[in-house]
Enzyme design. Structure first.
Site, short mmCIF file in Angstrom:
data_model
loop_
_atom_site.label_atom_id
_atom_site.label_comp_id
_atom_site.label_asym_id
_atom_site.label_seq_id
_atom_site.Cartn_x
_atom_site.Cartn_y
_atom_site.Cartn_z
N LYS A 18 59.19 55.14 35.38
CA LYS A 18 58.79 56.54 35.16
C LYS A 18 59.83 57.50 35.72
O LYS A 18 60.24 58.43 35.07
CB LYS A 18 57.43 56.82 35.83
CG LYS A 18 56.25 56.31 35.06
CD LYS A 18 54.96 56.87 35.60
CE LYS A 18 54.58 56.30 36.95
NZ LYS A 18 53.97 54.98 36.92
N MET A 23 42.03 62.23 46.19
CA MET A 23 42.36 62.07 47.60
C MET A 23 41.30 62.57 48.58
O MET A 23 41.45 62.43 49.78
CB MET A 23 43.66 62.84 47.92
CG MET A 23 44.89 62.26 47.29
SD MET A 23 45.02 60.47 47.50
CE MET A 23 44.94 60.33 49.27
#
Lengths: 89, 798
Positions: free
Chosen positions: B81, B166
């Site tokens: 990526k 998160m």
């Protein structure tokens, strides 16, 4: 014609012949288990096939990239259209 | 020499250097500019690892990318990526003009009109406005949005998509150590003896970190890898032990380890006595619970016998005992890694607390290679969402809106009148979108919602309930700033074209507390503009419309940015935006917030020179700015006094101790039954980052993984009468979707489990997922719900 600098991580005792048989690749000197290589392909799409070939070879643990030049790739191609799936409730 | 020969030599030199650097950690300077190419450094745009790249620019275009050998994070290497991060700028369909929805079409409008529309909507009902961002906001961008909302509009309805990834890590850290974010760092991967993946797949999701482990093995070192997961992944292929658990079984496993450590007397008594206290649920605060005792803790763990844990989790007693023996060995250096598997969990906070508890009770904490290390998925989930605090309850630097002293400190730094900040927490993600998708006359009290740097129409759970209904309500107005058309822009009322990555200045913070900086290198396309400018321009328009919140206590503009002579520059006028470094101004203002929780940052110019620094960054007597590798540990953390060993100086028990929580096993909210007999798990794949809006524009990545699929166990596929390539209908209580089957693919789910990646907007798996969430972190569970699968009526190959 993009040019890539690759780092191929090899398992102990990996057979390098299948790797060396891949035409678009040229190799540098291995540093431990890591083999530097350069890939020169006709277009950005054919890089993908090459990576898949490399990763599928026995003894190849990991393929990473250190350099990518795409200066003569004028524009990223439009993606092939995908069929929209039927939504159901 | 021909240009191509030069390029090939450069490529080989970079690869050879990276192969050597990764092993030997040599240092090298930026490549010399040549061939008309100039180079500068930047962190990668994609995940939370925080790899640094060197960016080659020629003729105003990014033309080359190389891994940055000076960067400690990636040492010259990039994953597939990161390698394509340069191409991600150049998709043909970049958004280049503001677009307003008129009828069924989006028509171009001027920036002036777009800014005015937003300002008028907000001015009409500021309390009904909400802002939804992400961990892809840079620190200055998130800070500007945060200040605009809480310091300007007195409105706390701002939340990031980090709530979806998160939030449970945040509540886990805060309730254990009294302060957010990991104490350890990536260096652990170079020195640990054992690494445990708790529902984590770093070989695909954080491949450059994973390569450190592969590299060590390649050099003959022994690194034991233990993969605890619900399906085999690419990481499993490297594991010495694969412990296949039932969904939610991780809670039982952690409790089983804790019980065995106590039963065998192998817990670290000295460490626990000196540095730990015990905690349990109860009391006024779900986040902080109530004090407990060692005896209570021990008694609460009694049910978690190996046999009971095997029943709850599916892992064998012998494997549980193996884990307990490892933690019992004080010589072992054990690193735990986790990410979405533990966080996207209806008991996400509890699971995070349990991982910390295992490390604390066994004393595997605070030494190199020996500690819990939570990983993030976005480049600035830590730097922006958590540190700047773009969450509905938070203020910058670990402050919260509910605390009067924190509000006063923030009002002081922002120079706004006392009482400006609203003490009531705003809506968290699920609540915000539910309010937006609920008709106004039925209590849906958000009517204008601005989205930056994320794609909620794709990534929200149960999207047909949280997002889609709003699009049918006339008075609900959706603004989306993005770089490419997405599922969200297509349904927006107003689209704003944004600059991305090296088209703007930026500062981000990665998973190991490392703050990283880059400068703008190329122009954004067309009329695309910085997200921070967009916020400042709307703020200024509101100021000009007379909104009192856009003024400071002495009558200045909330976002006044002075030039070198102290004279404000009209940065809301885009022609003047680059007259000064607005990012630097915002960052330096934000720095004032960072010392309360000992998250000290160095001046902006220090980050210009570095490949990131891990906070707290503290100035030394000789003038150097020194980063911190291990928090709370003497010899590393400058805030730990001599002779203390460890000091958890933000301890919730106010005694310098970390909290060891008892957290009982709780069953998932939805489990397979006769009607929906399968588990459905969702996640990412190597080639695509999140919803694929950037990686999907890179032909190699799109070609390598063009569409979503459903992984099935071979026998489940046989029973369903399908094989690879056949189309099935996957259905949950919330929706159904046709998907091609993949048997024996990259991942291998066990019998009774399905896995579907979420990157494909043409096959939106989040129409099926559950919006049940952790009661403390409010983070939804994308990893487990009940589903059924049947061959599609067409039965055709996809």
């Amino acid at each position: 014609m993009p040019v890539s600098g690759l780092v191929i991580t090899l398992a102990d005792g990996a057979d390098l012949d299948p790797l060396r048989a891949l035409q678009p690749l040229s190799f540098g000197e291995a540093v431990g288990c890591r083999l530097p290589a350069v890939a020169e392909t006709d277009d950005v799409l054919s890089e993908q096939a090459l990576y898949e070939q490399i990763e599928a070879l026995p003894g190849v643990l990991q393929l990473e990239v250190a350099f990518h030049d795409f200066s003569d790739v004028s524009e990223v191609e439009r993606l092939p259209s995908r069929r929209r799936n039927k939504r159901m409730r | 020499m021909k240009r191509r020969q030069v390029l090939k030599m450069a490529a080989m030199a970079a690869a050879t250097a990276a192969a050597g650097t990764a092993s030997a950690q040599k240092k090298r300077s930026l490549p010399v500019s040549g061939q008309g190419v100039t180079w500068d450094k930047a962190p990668c745009r994609f995940c939370g690892t925080g790899c640094h790249v060197e960016v080659g620019v020629r003729g105003g275009r990014v033309v080359s990318i190389r891994g940055d050998e000076q960067a400690e994070v990636n040492r010259g290497l990039l994953c597939v990526k990161g390698y394509h991060v340069g191409l991600a700028l150049y998709g043909k369909d970049r958004l280049t003009r503001p677009l307003l929805k008129q009828g069924d079409k989006h028509v171009p409008i001027s920036w002036e009109k777009a800014v005015d529309i937003i300002a008028q909507r907000i001015k009409r009902a500021p309390e009904r406005f909400a802002f939804y961002g992400s961990g892809q906001w840079t620190i200055p961008e998130g800070y500007a949005a945060q200040k605009f909302m809480k310091g300007g509009l007195s409105n706390n309805h701002i939340d990031p998509n980090a709530r979806l990834c998160m939030a449970s890590a945040v509540t886990g850290f805060i309730s254990t150590y009294g302060v957010d974010e990991p104490a350890s760092c990536y260096d652990d991967l170079d020195t640990c003896d054992t690494v445990i993946f708790w529902g984590n797949n770093p070989a695909e999701m954080h491949p450059v970190l994973f390569s450190r482990l592969v590299d060590r093995r390649g050099r003959g070192e022994t690194v034991r890898i233990i993969d605890i997961g619900t399906r085999r992944t690419r990481s499993t292929g490297f594991a010495d032990h694969y412990l296949e658990m039932k969904p939610q079984g991780d809670m039982a496993i952690a409790n089983g380890i804790l019980r065995l450590l106590l039963e065998d007397g192998t817990w670290n008594k000295e460490f626990v006595d000196k540095h730990c206290a015990f905690r349990k649920d109860g009391g006024k605060s779900a986040l902080f619970g109530t004090a407990s005792t060692f005896e209570e803790f021990k008694k609460a763990l009694e049910p978690y016998t190996p046999a009971h844990v095997e029943k709850l989790s599916g892992i064998r007693e012998s494997d549980l005992r193996m884990l307990a023996r490892l933690f019992a060995d004080p010589k072992q250096r054990i690193t735990s890694l986790w990410c979405m598997g533990a966080n996207q969990h209806t008991r996400g906070t509890a699971m995070n607390r349990l991982i910390h508890a295992v490390h604390l009770l066994s004393g595997h904490f605070g030494r190199e290679g020996d500690g819990p290390q939570s990983l993030t998925g976005q480049p600035s989930a830590c730097g922006t969402a958590r540190e700047v605090g773009t969450l509905a309850h938070a203020l910058p630097g670990g402050r919260i809106v509910a605390k009067a002293p924190h509000r006063r400190q923030s009002e002081e730094i922002w120079n706004v009148p006392e009482g400006r900040i609203n003490p009531k927490p705003g809506y968290h993600t699920v609540k915000m979108w539910r309010a937006f998708s609920t008709p106004t006359d039925k209590g849906g009290d958000v009517d204008t919602l601005w989205v930056q740097v994320t794609n909620p129409a794709h990534t929200l759970p149960n999207v047909d309930e949280l997002f889609t209904p709003s699009r049918k309500l006339d008075d609900k107005f959706l603004i989306v700033s993005d770089v490419y058309p997405t599922a969200s822009t297509r349904q927006a009322d107003l689209i704003l074209p944004s600059a991305m990555w090296v088209e703007k200045n930026g500062v981000v913070g990665n998973s190991e507390r490392r703050t990283q900086h880059w400068f703008k290198m190329v122009q954004p396309p067309g009329e695309a503009r910085e997200d921070a400018w967009q916020v400042i321009a709307v703020a200024r328009r509101l100021h000009d419309l007379g909104h009192p919140g856009m003024k400071t206590r002495d009558g200045g503009f909330l976002f006044d940015v002075p030039d070198a002579n102290g004279k404000p520059v009209p940065v809301w006028d885009y022609r003047r935006f680059h007259d000064v470094n607005v990012d630097k101004h915002l960052f330096e203002e934000y720095r004032n917030f960072t010392r309360l929780k000992h998250k000290d940052l160095a001046p902006y110019d220090e980050y210009v020179k570095a490949r990131g620094m891990r906070w707290p960054v503290v100035k030394q007597a000789d003038g150097r700015w020194q980063e911190t590798r291990y928090r709370f540990a003497e010899g590393h953390d400058p805030y730990v006094g001599k002779g203390k060993g460890f000091d958890f100086y933000h301890s919730t028990s106010k005694d310098g101790k970390a909290q060891i929580w008892f957290q009982p096993y709780v069953a998932p909210p939805e489990v397979p039954d006769g009607e929906y007999p399968f588990w459905l798990c969702t996640g990412r794949v190597l080639e695509h980052w999140h919803s694929g809006s950037m990686t999907g524009r890179v032909p190699q990545l799109a070609g390598a993984m063009s569409g979503a699929y459903v992984e099935m166990h071979r026998e489940d596929a046989r029973d369903t009468g399908v094989t690879t390539g056949d189309t099935v209908v996957v259905q949950t209580r919330r929706g159904a979707l046709e998907l091609p089957v993949w048997v024996g693919g990259r991942g291998e789910p066990p019998r009774g489990t399905l896995f579907v990646p979420f990157f494909d907007e043409t096959r939106l798996i989040n129409q099926l997922t559950l919006d049940a969430h952790c009661p403390i972190s409010k983070q939804p569970d994308f990893k487990k719900c009940a589903a059924r699968v049947q061959r599609a009526s067409s039965g055709k190959k996809s």
